[in-house]
Motif scaffolding. Sequence first.
Motif, PDB file in Angstrom:
ATOM      1  N   UNK A 120      12.637   8.608  -5.516  1.00  0.00           N
ATOM      2  CA  UNK A 120      12.129   9.017  -4.208  1.00  0.00           C
ATOM      3  C   UNK A 120      11.267  10.270  -4.301  1.00  0.00           C
ATOM      4  N   UNK A 121      11.697  11.198  -5.170  1.00  0.00           N
ATOM      5  CA  UNK A 121      10.892  12.402  -5.348  1.00  0.00           C
ATOM      6  C   UNK A 121       9.538  12.034  -5.925  1.00  0.00           C
ATOM      7  N   UNK A 122       9.542  11.141  -6.928  1.00  0.00           N
ATOM      8  CA  UNK A 122       8.286  10.696  -7.522  1.00  0.00           C
ATOM      9  C   UNK A 122       7.403  10.076  -6.450  1.00  0.00           C
ATOM     10  N   UNK A 166       0.800  -1.216   0.000  1.00  0.00           N
ATOM     11  CA  UNK A 166       0.000   0.000   0.000  1.00  0.00           C
ATOM     12  C   UNK A 166       0.833   1.266   0.000  1.00  0.00           C
ATOM     13  N   UNK A 167       2.141   1.109   0.197  1.00  0.00           N
ATOM     14  CA  UNK A 167       2.973   2.306   0.350  1.00  0.00           C
ATOM     15  C   UNK A 167       3.121   3.065  -0.967  1.00  0.00           C
ATOM     16  N   UNK A 168       3.089   2.338  -2.067  1.00  0.00           N
ATOM     17  CA  UNK A 168       3.230   3.000  -3.355  1.00  0.00           C
ATOM     18  C   UNK A 168       1.893   2.920  -4.075  1.00  0.00           C
ATOM     19  N   UNK A 195       2.867  10.468  -2.985  1.00  0.00           N
ATOM     20  CA  UNK A 195       2.285  10.461  -1.649  1.00  0.00           C
ATOM     21  C   UNK A 195       1.572  11.779  -1.369  1.00  0.00           C
ATOM     22  N   UNK A 196       2.219  12.879  -1.772  1.00  0.00           N
ATOM     23  CA  UNK A 196       1.598  14.192  -1.536  1.00  0.00           C
ATOM     24  C   UNK A 196       0.308  14.317  -2.347  1.00  0.00           C
ATOM     25  N   UNK A 208       0.605  20.488   6.126  1.00  0.00           N
ATOM     26  CA  UNK A 208       1.890  21.023   6.574  1.00  0.00           C
ATOM     27  C   UNK A 208       2.814  19.892   6.996  1.00  0.00           C
ATOM     28  N   UNK A 209       2.237  18.889   7.655  1.00  0.00           N
ATOM     29  CA  UNK A 209       3.053  17.744   8.079  1.00  0.00           C
ATOM     30  C   UNK A 209       3.587  17.010   6.861  1.00  0.00           C
ATOM     31  N   UNK A 210       2.731  16.871   5.845  1.00  0.00           N
ATOM     32  CA  UNK A 210       3.147  16.198   4.618  1.00  0.00           C
ATOM     33  C   UNK A 210       4.327  16.939   4.002  1.00  0.00           C
ATOM     34  N   UNK A 211       4.199  18.281   3.945  1.00  0.00           N
ATOM     35  CA  UNK A 211       5.239  19.093   3.321  1.00  0.00           C
ATOM     36  C   UNK A 211       6.527  19.020   4.132  1.00  0.00           C
TER      37      UNK A 211
END
Lengths: 175, 276
Positions: B150-152, B89-91, B157-158, B113-116
């Motif tokens: 990782x950025x992707x 489920x992580x991806x 995720x964002x 904000x936490x996500x960012x």
Amino acid sequence: MHLVGRLASGDMDAAGELYDRHAGKVLALARRILRDDGDAEDVVQEVFSQAWRTATRYEAGRGTVAGWLLMIARTRAIDRLRARQSRPDTTGEVLLEAMPGTTMAPSDQAIANEQYARVRQGLVALPAEQRTALELAYFEGLSQSEIAERLAAPLGTIKTRIRTALTTLRRSLRP
Amino acid sequence: MTMDRHETIGAMLDEYALGQLSQDERRTVETHVRECDTCAADLRELAVVMEGLAHSLDPVTPPPALKQRVMSSLASQPQEPARTVVEPNAVAIPPKGVKIRRGVHPGWLAAAAVVILGLGVALYSVDATRRLLIDDVQEAQAAVADLQRRLDLNAEQADLAVSILTATDMQPVAMSGKENATGSTARAYWSPARGLLIVANDLPMPPPGRIYQVWVIGGGTPFSAGLLGEQGVGRGMLIAPPPRGVAPGAVTVAVTDEPPGGLPAPSGSIRLAGSL
């Protein structure tokens, strides 16, 4: 399946087993380099994290698993030591990382252990000044000129000591 | 290959093995060693000596808490490609084209904000990784590919977080701490269509050898939403698509401690729970 293979497939039990087998050695090396328990434990976490993340790229036949973990540990710990001392980073990923496709060390743990034991005996038997120079290079990541400065000895002398020490240790590998 | 060059390089092998050379010098040695069997054999021997030096120390007994710390950190780290992903489920492929509505609930802003913040931490560690690997072009290329992934992953995720928070069927779930986690606060946002976002603060360390797993319980059956990722001391977060099989209607969101890697059904104590 090989332990690292299981690790690469996301097997947490394999990670636990890998840790149980090798954490003591990894921590000993990190402590020896950093001389700080907290920093050394951070390095242990970094080593197993890196092993976990990159297990998928681990090439069997490139050396022992312990050797792989210890190489990561040394690089990480010396990076940290240099950062702490504000020394420029000159230590790269050494040997196993730098030479893809080249078998650098025996993969067979029994043969490797026997050779490590020989190195250990050889190290103890070295003349003190050779051993000190080599240990400063290996465990503190000092360059030869940094060692010369530390020991207040001419650079040429330090080079000779390290060369002689390594030649002796290499010779000790041959039965 | 001249004999002079062979001798020059041969004299550098000790320093190469000890990691004392500059990047340029290392590259010179590596180029030569690929073509020179004698030097390659010498270097192999030196590698064994280096490993022997690392092995020359007596092992020490690590403090028991260290294993727990290491194992929990692994549980929330993705592995490099491509054979397996730790947590299915992580991806997630996020729905595209989601627009943020006006009049956003303050709780959403806090969660966003936490996500960012989490992305910032990820970017920082990516930068550190990059600094370590950049030495060598090959390694740098691998690192860049890794960064991109990782950025992707973080961007996905964002995106998923935003799509959950802005879903028309999203409902906040009031979570409260249980057992030793009564001091913890958590916010959960559940969208049956988009998934679950949960952010926990002041969470105690899981018991030794355990990690936190998140469950969505619908129609009396718990479904794993994934593992609670560590975002800093006491802070955990999970952004996951809806677990398959959750019955429509009211759900309960719960966090339990489980063995590393998680289980298909909860076995440990409930640390956080809340119902719609």
